[in-house]
Design a protein around this motif. Sequence first.
Motif, PDB file in Angstrom:
ATOM      1  N   ALA A  88       0.836  -1.212   0.000  1.00 34.44           N
ATOM      2  CA  ALA A  88       0.000   0.000   0.000  1.00 34.44           C
ATOM      3  C   ALA A  88       0.867   1.257   0.000  1.00 34.44           C
ATOM      4  O   ALA A  88       0.574   2.230  -0.710  1.00 34.44           O
ATOM      5  N   ILE A  89       1.943   1.236   0.757  1.00 35.81           N
ATOM      6  CA  ILE A  89       2.842   2.382   0.815  1.00 35.81           C
ATOM      7  C   ILE A  89       3.543   2.579  -0.533  1.00 35.81           C
ATOM      8  O   ILE A  89       3.711   3.712  -0.992  1.00 35.81           O
ATOM      9  N   MET A  90       3.915   1.495  -1.186  1.00 31.84           N
ATOM     10  CA  MET A  90       4.543   1.607  -2.508  1.00 31.84           C
ATOM     11  C   MET A  90       3.563   2.198  -3.527  1.00 31.84           C
ATOM     12  O   MET A  90       3.956   2.996  -4.379  1.00 31.84           O
ATOM     13  N   TRP A 104       1.183   4.342  -2.779  1.00 34.67           N
ATOM     14  CA  TRP A 104       1.142   5.765  -2.440  1.00 34.67           C
ATOM     15  C   TRP A 104       2.365   6.476  -2.992  1.00 34.67           C
ATOM     16  O   TRP A 104       2.262   7.536  -3.610  1.00 34.67           O
ATOM     17  N   TRP A 105       3.555   5.904  -2.766  1.00 32.83           N
ATOM     18  CA  TRP A 105       4.800   6.513  -3.238  1.00 32.83           C
ATOM     19  C   TRP A 105       4.795   6.654  -4.759  1.00 32.83           C
ATOM     20  O   TRP A 105       5.155   7.705  -5.285  1.00 32.83           O
ATOM     21  N   GLN A 106       4.375   5.604  -5.450  1.00 37.02           N
ATOM     22  CA  GLN A 106       4.336   5.651  -6.917  1.00 37.02           C
ATOM     23  C   GLN A 106       3.376   6.741  -7.397  1.00 37.02           C
ATOM     24  O   GLN A 106       3.687   7.467  -8.347  1.00 37.02           O
ATOM     25  N   ALA A 107       2.239   6.871  -6.760  1.00 40.55           N
ATOM     26  CA  ALA A 107       1.286   7.922  -7.126  1.00 40.55           C
ATOM     27  C   ALA A 107       1.898   9.302  -6.910  1.00 40.55           C
ATOM     28  O   ALA A 107       1.728  10.204  -7.743  1.00 40.55           O
ATOM     29  N   CYS A 108       2.616   9.479  -5.817  1.00 34.43           N
ATOM     30  CA  CYS A 108       3.291  10.757  -5.558  1.00 34.43           C
ATOM     31  C   CYS A 108       4.318  11.053  -6.639  1.00 34.43           C
ATOM     32  O   CYS A 108       4.419  12.180  -7.115  1.00 34.43           O
ATOM     33  N   GLN A 109       5.075  10.054  -7.035  1.00 32.42           N
ATOM     34  CA  GLN A 109       6.121  10.256  -8.035  1.00 32.42           C
ATOM     35  C   GLN A 109       5.538  10.549  -9.408  1.00 32.42           C
ATOM     36  O   GLN A 109       6.118  11.297 -10.187  1.00 32.42           O
ATOM     37  N   SER A 110       4.389   9.984  -9.709  1.00 28.91           N
ATOM     38  CA  SER A 110       3.810  10.200 -11.035  1.00 28.91           C
ATOM     39  C   SER A 110       3.130  11.565 -11.144  1.00 28.91           C
ATOM     40  O   SER A 110       3.066  12.134 -12.224  1.00 28.91           O
ATOM     41  N   THR A 111       2.642  12.114 -10.034  1.00 21.34           N
ATOM     42  CA  THR A 111       1.981  13.415 -10.093  1.00 21.34           C
ATOM     43  C   THR A 111       2.948  14.559  -9.825  1.00 21.34           C
ATOM     44  O   THR A 111       2.829  15.620 -10.408  1.00 21.34           O
ATOM     45  N   SER A 112       3.892  14.355  -8.948  1.00 19.74           N
ATOM     46  CA  SER A 112       4.832  15.406  -8.563  1.00 19.74           C
ATOM     47  C   SER A 112       6.107  14.756  -8.061  1.00 19.74           C
ATOM     48  O   SER A 112       6.247  14.515  -6.861  1.00 19.74           O
ATOM     49  N   PRO A 113       7.027  14.438  -8.973  1.00 23.60           N
ATOM     50  CA  PRO A 113       8.232  13.713  -8.549  1.00 23.60           C
ATOM     51  C   PRO A 113       9.128  14.562  -7.645  1.00 23.60           C
ATOM     52  O   PRO A 113      10.080  15.179  -8.093  1.00 23.60           O
ATOM     53  N   SER A 114       8.760  14.613  -6.391  1.00 23.19           N
ATOM     54  CA  SER A 114       9.555  15.340  -5.413  1.00 23.19           C
ATOM     55  C   SER A 114       9.724  14.448  -4.191  1.00 23.19           C
ATOM     56  O   SER A 114       9.025  13.448  -4.043  1.00 23.19           O
ATOM     57  N   PRO A 115      10.635  14.827  -3.323  1.00 28.15           N
ATOM     58  CA  PRO A 115      10.833  14.009  -2.126  1.00 28.15           C
ATOM     59  C   PRO A 115       9.543  13.887  -1.325  1.00 28.15           C
ATOM     60  O   PRO A 115       8.742  14.816  -1.280  1.00 28.15           O
ATOM     61  N   CYS A 116       9.349  12.732  -0.731  1.00 27.35           N
ATOM     62  CA  CYS A 116       8.194  12.532   0.130  1.00 27.35           C
ATOM     63  C   CYS A 116       8.666  11.975   1.460  1.00 27.35           C
ATOM     64  O   CYS A 116       9.810  11.547   1.594  1.00 27.35           O
TER      65      CYS A 116
END
Length: 175
Positions: free
Chosen positions: A49-51, A53-65
């Motif tokens: 589930a965390i992966m 979330w991380w992938q979604a973050c990277q695809s919309t706004s590739p910035s540090p999370c």
Amino acid sequence: MPAVILAGSCSEATRDQIAAFAEDHNVLRLTAQSISTLGTTDIPCHVDAIMCWWQACQSTSPSPCLIASSDNTSGVEAMNAMLANGNASDWFENLFAEIARKLSTRGVRRFVIAGGETSGAVVKALAVHTVDIGCEIAPGVPWIRSRGETPFELVLKSGNFGDRQFFQDALETTP
């Protein structure tokens, strides 16, 4: 190069640093309530589930999370009550180790880790044995670069180190 912050420390300083980082970045807060939404405490399920979330973050706004289990005393007690062995600290250390291992297979080579035990779990999971010390971000907290087949750039921070902007400062510092 993608960077991820993993915050396991429950110190007041780390919680304040998370709040500052959350003002401008994606933060996933792992609490007893968020953990219970999957209906299981099975670590691989949560890592998946965390992966996502991380992938979604990277695809919309590739910035540090930032992924944080940092919580106050009542939050830690609630998490302890959810677990069969009653040990949230061990559970989160194992979770962060698996998150780091999975992120490394996806190309993440920069990690900022808050919490002594969390740092140890991640270093072990990434099989880091030898490092070179880089520049200092805050007194007593440098970037380090691992040696070996797969080099990692790491910040290993005990909970109370650094000011409110520590995470942003770490990411803006060249190791």
